[in-house]
Structures are given as C-alpha cells and as structure tokens.
Motif scaffolding. Structure first.
Motif, PDB file in Angstrom:
ATOM      1  N   UNK A  80       7.267  14.013 -11.490  1.00 28.00           N
ATOM      2  CA  UNK A  80       7.288  12.653 -10.936  1.00 28.00           C
ATOM      3  C   UNK A  80       6.658  12.580  -9.554  1.00 28.00           C
ATOM      4  N   UNK A  81       5.940  11.479  -9.315  1.00 29.80           N
ATOM      5  CA  UNK A  81       5.402  11.188  -7.999  1.00 29.80           C
ATOM      6  C   UNK A  81       6.230  10.065  -7.391  1.00 29.80           C
ATOM      7  N   UNK A  82       6.563  10.190  -6.120  1.00 37.06           N
ATOM      8  CA  UNK A  82       7.299   9.152  -5.417  1.00 37.06           C
ATOM      9  C   UNK A  82       6.508   8.735  -4.186  1.00 37.06           C
ATOM     10  N   UNK A  83       6.552   7.459  -3.893  1.00 40.44           N
ATOM     11  CA  UNK A  83       5.692   6.889  -2.867  1.00 40.44           C
ATOM     12  C   UNK A  83       6.464   6.520  -1.607  1.00 40.44           C
ATOM     13  N   UNK A  84       5.777   6.662  -0.480  1.00 39.75           N
ATOM     14  CA  UNK A  84       6.211   6.007   0.745  1.00 39.75           C
ATOM     15  C   UNK A  84       5.369   4.737   0.885  1.00 39.75           C
ATOM     16  N   UNK A  85       5.840   3.810   1.695  1.00 40.61           N
ATOM     17  CA  UNK A  85       5.131   2.546   1.901  1.00 40.61           C
ATOM     18  C   UNK A  85       4.331   2.637   3.192  1.00 40.61           C
ATOM     19  N   UNK A 126       0.857  -1.177   0.000  1.00 40.71           N
ATOM     20  CA  UNK A 126       0.000   0.000   0.000  1.00 40.71           C
ATOM     21  C   UNK A 126       0.897   1.232   0.000  1.00 40.71           C
ATOM     22  N   UNK A 127       0.710   2.119  -0.961  1.00 34.47           N
ATOM     23  CA  UNK A 127       1.603   3.250  -1.188  1.00 34.47           C
ATOM     24  C   UNK A 127       0.862   4.572  -1.060  1.00 34.47           C
TER      25      UNK A 127
END
Length: 200
Positions: free
Chosen positions: A164-169, A119-120
């Motif tokens: 750009x989109x960057x995700x955390x977990x 899940x991000x």
C-alpha cells in the motif's frame, strides 16, 4: 504541482492528447448540475457515463462516528492500496498525520460548500519510487443531508509500485459554491479555486 496527470496512458512519458481523468470527471459533473448550478443529484451519476475515467474514480459518503467511507473505488484507486477499497475509510489512503486535514476538506465538500483538489505525495521507500497524485472531490446532493456524497478522481503521476501507498497532503485548493438563498442557488461563486492550505 507540475507534471501531467493522465493516468496509465501517461506513465511511459509519451504525449497524451486526452484530458486527465479529473478534467473529464469535472466536465461531466458540471453538465449534470441543477438549476442555479446546484450540485448534481447523487442518483444522476451513471457508471457507464464515467467510462473514460472510471478506473480512477471514487465515491465517498459520511459514516457514523465522523468517518468518510469509500462506496466505490476504481481499479487504479484500489491499486494504490493493493486491496478493494469499497467499504473502507478514505483515510487508509493517507498518512496518519494528514488524516485530520483530509477530513476537514472532505467535510466541506459533503456539506456542498466547495469542490476540493488535493496535491498528494507518497514518499520514496526501499525499491519504491516516490509517487505524486491529485485527488479531486466534487459534491453530490442527496434526497436528504444524510444522503450527500462526493464523487472524485485520483490522478496518478506514475504506477503505484509496491502498495500500500499512503499520501501526505502538499496543497489543498477549494472552489467555493455560492450559498443558497443568494439568488443563484448553489452555483459556483465565480471566485475560482483558492488556496486553503499548503505545506510550509
């Protein structure tokens, strides 16, 4: 994680009857599994058979130095970063602080030990709404251990505005595969998904 991950069809909030891209991919992956439930051979994956989920799909494999490289990325996966992701490390989709945990989870998939679902969450920014997503990764067997790969699907809960989109977990779920030599090959353990990690 709440919400329907139905790709572009779900962005406007309308009801979506079809399964999510991840559900379609998992169903296809299950249909290709070998005797005893072993992970499918990598060469059995045919892009035209992935048509319903191809825009959200990705194929990753190990590279020298411990990196995990993206060998294929569908249009919606590339849209998250704003560039073609083929040949780039999977880590470009993640915040710096999430990359080690991502690599640990992906290594277990590439080793054929489990399937993984992450899940991000990508934070809100100036003129940029928050974005939630779900990354599913499923192991593929190769002719040798070095050829092992994982096929995956990135289900988005909205459009990837201003990449750009960057995700955390936020959470990692794993479904163990039964170890070889237990009489069942490398099939599902029967235990179902288990929580590997969750953000406090």
């Amino acid at each position: 994680m709440t919400g329907d991950f139905a790709g572009k069809a779900g962005w406007a909030g309308q009801a979506v009857a079809d399964p999510s891209p991840a559900a379609l991919l998992r169903r296809h992956w299950q249909s290709l599994r070998g005797d005893g439930g072993a992970p499918p051979q990598r060469e059995r994956i045919v892009p035209r058979q992935l048509a319903p989920m191809l825009e959200h799909s990705l194929l990753v494999e190990r590279a020298a130095g411990g990196a995990v490289l993206i060998r294929h990325a569908g249009l919606m996966v590339c849209a998250v970063h704003g560039l073609d992701l083929a040949g780039r490390p999977l880590s470009v989709l993640f915040e710096a602080g999430a990359r080690l945990r991502m690599l640990e989870a992906v290594e277990a998939v590439l080793d054929g030990l489990q399937t993984v679902e992450m899940a991000l969450h990508s934070e809100r920014g100036m003129a940029r709404p928050p974005l939630r997503a779900r990354l599913t990764l499923l192991p593929l067997a190769g002719r040798t251990a070095a050829d092992a790969a994982a096929i995956g699907c990135l289900d988005l809960e909205g459009p990837p505005v201003l990449p750009p989109r960057r995700f955390r977990i936020e959470r990692v779920l794993g479904e163990p595969l039964a170890p070889r030599g237990d009489g069942r090959g490398a099939g599902a353990s029967g235990a179902g998904p288990v929580l590997i990690w969750s953000r406090p």
